[in-house]
Design an enzyme around this catalytic site. Structure first.
Site, PDB file in Angstrom:
ATOM      1  N   LYS A   1       0.879  -1.120   0.018  1.00  0.00           N
ATOM      2  CA  LYS A   1       0.031  -0.041   0.217  1.00  0.00           C
ATOM      3  C   LYS A   1       0.973   1.338  -0.137  1.00  0.00           C
ATOM      4  O   LYS A   1       1.850   1.423   0.681  1.00  0.00           O
ATOM      5  CB  LYS A   1      -0.999   0.177   1.275  1.00  0.00           C
TER       6      LYS A   1
ATOM      7  N   SER B   1      -9.699  -1.705   7.125  1.00  0.00           N
ATOM      8  CA  SER B   1      -9.184  -1.319   5.659  1.00  0.00           C
ATOM      9  C   SER B   1      -8.497  -2.523   5.147  1.00  0.00           C
ATOM     10  O   SER B   1      -7.979  -2.396   3.990  1.00  0.00           O
ATOM     11  CB  SER B   1      -8.319  -0.306   5.884  1.00  0.00           C
TER      12      SER B   1
ATOM     13  N   SER C   1      -9.462   1.070   3.230  1.00  0.00           N
ATOM     14  CA  SER C   1      -8.857   2.002   2.425  1.00  0.00           C
ATOM     15  C   SER C   1      -7.866   1.329   1.460  1.00  0.00           C
ATOM     16  O   SER C   1      -7.346   2.037   0.728  1.00  0.00           O
ATOM     17  CB  SER C   1      -8.185   3.043   3.143  1.00  0.00           C
TER      18      SER C   1
END
Length: 769
Positions: A363, A468, A444
């Site tokens: 990420k 997330s 996310s």
């Protein structure tokens, strides 16, 4: 992390290094020049005071003082240190202003300059020149050296060091920390191709299936093990030697024969058949690379080609079909170079790790030295850090190839995933699920979820504050691990709320998730909460992966957490029957007093974001980035549209007092999280439960407050595909366990995965032509 969260050491200046400075004329001018004066140049002895010893995680303070000063107008001091043992934290003696500066590039050098001492004649007598703070990050003998000094007393006249002065600090390492250097050294002694029994002094990194028939003690089945069986081939139970070889009769038919040889051979991670990258597991990759069918460079290039062909291209012909937009940056050059290094390591030492040569996407809130870290925001396009996040360091130490930075919801704010990084100011891109590109990928960590599901990398890493990792895992039919807060260091990851933030793997199988988790756990003094794991981390999470783990397990569920979605409820009924058929006892749990307080406690992303983000900014943000506070981010034109005032502006207005009342040592949030952990752990103990399960959501949706149970207790959770709803989407089952019980949880999840095989591969993202 701020200094207040680290262990501070009481400084006792028992080690002193001194050096006499003598006048030296400077030819050609100097950056440090005093006004004209009649005073003679200064002469001084400089001493360095530090403590004699420190432990990892403690702050080491250094004070430099000058005695015998006659005329001091300005000065510059350069210190050198070993960045493997010490990390420069801050100057602790004075606040920077127009004439004072402290410069450190993180490379083991700190330069302190002060030009604001006054007019000539300058200071006289004894003067403290600077007090610096370092964080002990490893064990060993650390030297801090005053490598150069310039003391200015009159125009074009100064005093400089001619020899270096140094002071030493004895640093004690914490138990359980896995250091990259030591791991690399250990890995050189592990090899798949070992032919001599007993030569490998390695640690377990394979699932029991691949180790339980090992005959040579190297924790792997190799040709050496086949040679052991070959020596006993043909022996039967009537032979006098049978007691010594009966353990090789794997099928228990009273003879060592071809079936036993075939069983043992099947445990070797070696496959010389054709290799297909789509849905390939780490075992598939290692087997093919061990056999020489494919190299890490070739696998890495295949993923690069798939990203180019699939990520920013609309391949879904359905109405509303759109690109995935799952990758922000591809580190093509550095990834291929790392893959080549992995191939060379395999040729020399064999398979030293299950991640050797395996391409990983992280990420884009994980620091990486070879790609920018934008946190999904265009206002941080220039954030090139000089260090990796601690978890990235662990991955590289195990030989993994860091391939790409996955897209994410900007600053991980929402469970959607929209990012402005490298987009035209005022615009943003959404992330789509490869299972249905008209639907979101979740967030996310949506880019990680979409990219791993579409086979654009082998394994991914996300972060989870309130769902997330687990939401995009269920939207994209993946296994996701939200570890215990404190299992993996958050250092070098852009935070949202440190009370609940944790990073973890997202993968297409439980096995892949387990071996990925192995690489990133460990005590890190830069994240003090990781000290809670000491003695609680197994040698390898892969050793828990047992297809029979559900037999005898006690599994709890809370009916209210099942929700009301008909498809999800139907899947749960099927799942409950399967669990019981596998030998588990499924227990309906009546929520105790205090349960609702756990699920209703809000996320720390509101009250904590401004405070915690600033810690990262001060420690890591590239000097070229101008948006250096949440307030400045809110004022930027290069952010996701509509977020300036809410949430950024609102969260930038949270005061220090409000933060302390929420997340301070006695803050309401801090107290509730501790109470939640205690209550759920006691509930599991009282009912003798191995885990509590619940759906992570519905097809492309969530269920009430289910996502809050893990972050609001700090307890670990593993989410695994439970089933596919035709015309709707995937649903995952989440498994919650006790503190640092990731191993048993992964074992249960693995047995469930083997029994269901519920992972769905996106049909539109198959092999390239």
């Amino acid at each position: 992390m701020t200094e207040t969260t680290r262990g501070r050491m009481r400084r006792t200046p028992v080690r002193v290094a001194a050096l006499l400075l003598t006048p030296l004329a400077v030819v050609g001018g100097s950056a440090l020049v005093a006004p004209a004066a009649l005073a003679a140049p200064p002469t001084a002895a400089i001493t360095i005071d530090v403590a004699a010893a420190a432990t990892e995680g403690q702050t080491v303070e250094l004070t430099a003082s000058a005695s015998g000063i006659t005329d001091l107008y300005a000065y510059s001091l350069e210190f050198t240190y070993d960045p493997k043992l010490l990390k420069f934290v801050a100057n602790s003696s004075t606040s920077p202003d127009g004439g004072f500066s402290v410069q450190s590039g993180g490379d083991g050098t700190v330069v302190v300059t002060d030009t604001r001492l006054g007019s000539s004649p300058g200071l006289a007598g004894d003067v403290e020149l600077g007090a610096l703070s370092f964080l002990a990050i490893d064990g060993g003998k650390a030297s801090i050296t005053l490598s150069s000094a310039t003391l200015v007393g009159s125009e074009l006249e100064s005093t400089e060091l001619t020899d270096a002065a140094a002071a030493s600090v004895a640093l004690t390492g914490l138990p359980g920390k896995r250091h990259a250097a030591s791991k690399a050294a250990e890995n050189r002694h592990r090899g798949w191709a070992n032919q001599v029994p007993g030569e490998i002094a390695g640690e377990a990194f394979l699932a029991p299936h691949f180790t339980e028939l090992d005959q040579t003690g190297d924790l792997q089945v190799t040709q050496a093990d086949l040679a052991v069986l070959a020596d006993a081939f043909g022996t039967t139970s009537s032979a006098a030697s049978w007691p010594a070889v009966s353990h090789l009769d794997f099928d228990a038919d009273g003879a060592i024969e071809v079936d036993d040889l075939a069983d043992l051979s099947s445990r070797i991670i070696y496959d010389d058949g054709p290799f297909e990258i789509v849905e390939a597991s780490v075992v598939d990759m290692q087997a093919a690379m061990n056999a020489g069918v494919v190299t890490s460079v070739e696998i890495t290039q295949q993923y690069i080609d798939r990203i180019a062909a699939y990520d920013r291209v609309t391949v879904d012909p359905a109405t509303g079909g759109r690109p995935l937009n799952s990758i922000i940056t591809v580190g093509e050059e550095t990834a291929l170079a790392a893959a080549a290094v992995a191939d060379a390591a395999r040729a020399e030492s064999g398979m030293t790790s299950m991640l050797l040569g395996v391409p990983i996407a992280v990420k884009d809130n994980y620091n990486t030295v070879d790609m920018p870290t934008t946190a999904g925001c265009g206002c941080w396009n220039d954030n090139q850090t000089t260090t990796d996040a601690a978890m990235v360091e662990g991955l590289r130490a195990d030989g993994a190839v860091i391939l790409a930075k996955a897209s994410m919801d900007e600053f991980a704010i929402n469970l959607s995933s929209s990012f402005s990084a490298f987009q035209t100011p005022g615009s943003a891109l959404p992330v789509a699920s490869p299972l249905s590109t008209s639907r979101p990928a979740g967030g996310s960590s949506g880019g990680t979820g979409a990219s791993i599901s579409a086979n654009l990398a082998a394994i991914g890493f996300g972060t989870d504050t309130g769902g997330s990792i687990r939401v995009p895992s269920t939207y994209n039919a993946l296994v996701g691990v939200r570890p215990t807060v404190g299992l993996a260091s958050r250092d070098g990851i852009v935070p949202l709320a440190l009370s609940q933030d944790t990073g973890g793997p997202m993968a297409r199988s439980v096995l892949d998730a387990a071996v990925a988790l192995d690489a990133v756990v460990g005590v890190d003094p830069a994240d003090p909460i990781t000290q809670n794991q000491a003695g609680l981390v197994p040698e390898s999470y892969a050793t828990f992966l047992d297809a029979d783990a559900l037999a005898g397990a006690r599994i709890g569920f809370v009916p209210a957490m099942l929700g009301t979605n008909a498809a999800t409820l139907a899947l749960w009924q099927q799942t409950r029957a399967l669990l019981e058929a596998q030998g588990a006892t499924v227990v309906e749990v009546a929520p105790p007093t205090g349960w609702s307080a756990i699920l209703n406690e809000g996320s720390g992303s509101g009250p904590e974001f401004n405070h915690d983000l600033q810690i990262y900014i001060d420690a890591y943000l590239d000097a070229d980035v101008t948006a250096r506070s949440l307030l400045q981010i809110s004022q930027s034109t290069n952010i996701v549209p509509g977020r300036a005032s809410n949430p950024y502006g609102q969260r930038a207005a949270v005061t220090a007092e409000a933060y302390e009342a929420w997340a301070g040592p006695t803050g309401t949030h801090t107290v509730q999280l501790a109470a939640g952990k205690t209550l759920v752990t006691q509930l599991m103990n009282d009912l003798d439960l191995d885990t509590i399960v619940y759906p992570s959501g519905t097809p492309y949706g969530t269920i009430g407050t289910n996502m809050r149970l893990s972050p609001n207790t700090g307890l670990p959770a593993v989410t695994v595909p439970m089933g596919w709803v035709a015309g709707a989407g995937n649903v995952n089952l989440e498994w919650l366990g006790r503190d640092f019980a990731e191993g048993p949880l992964l074992g249960l999840a693995y047995a469930f995965e083997q029994a269901t095989d519920a992972r769905v591969s996106p049909p539109l993202y198959g092999p390239l032509p």
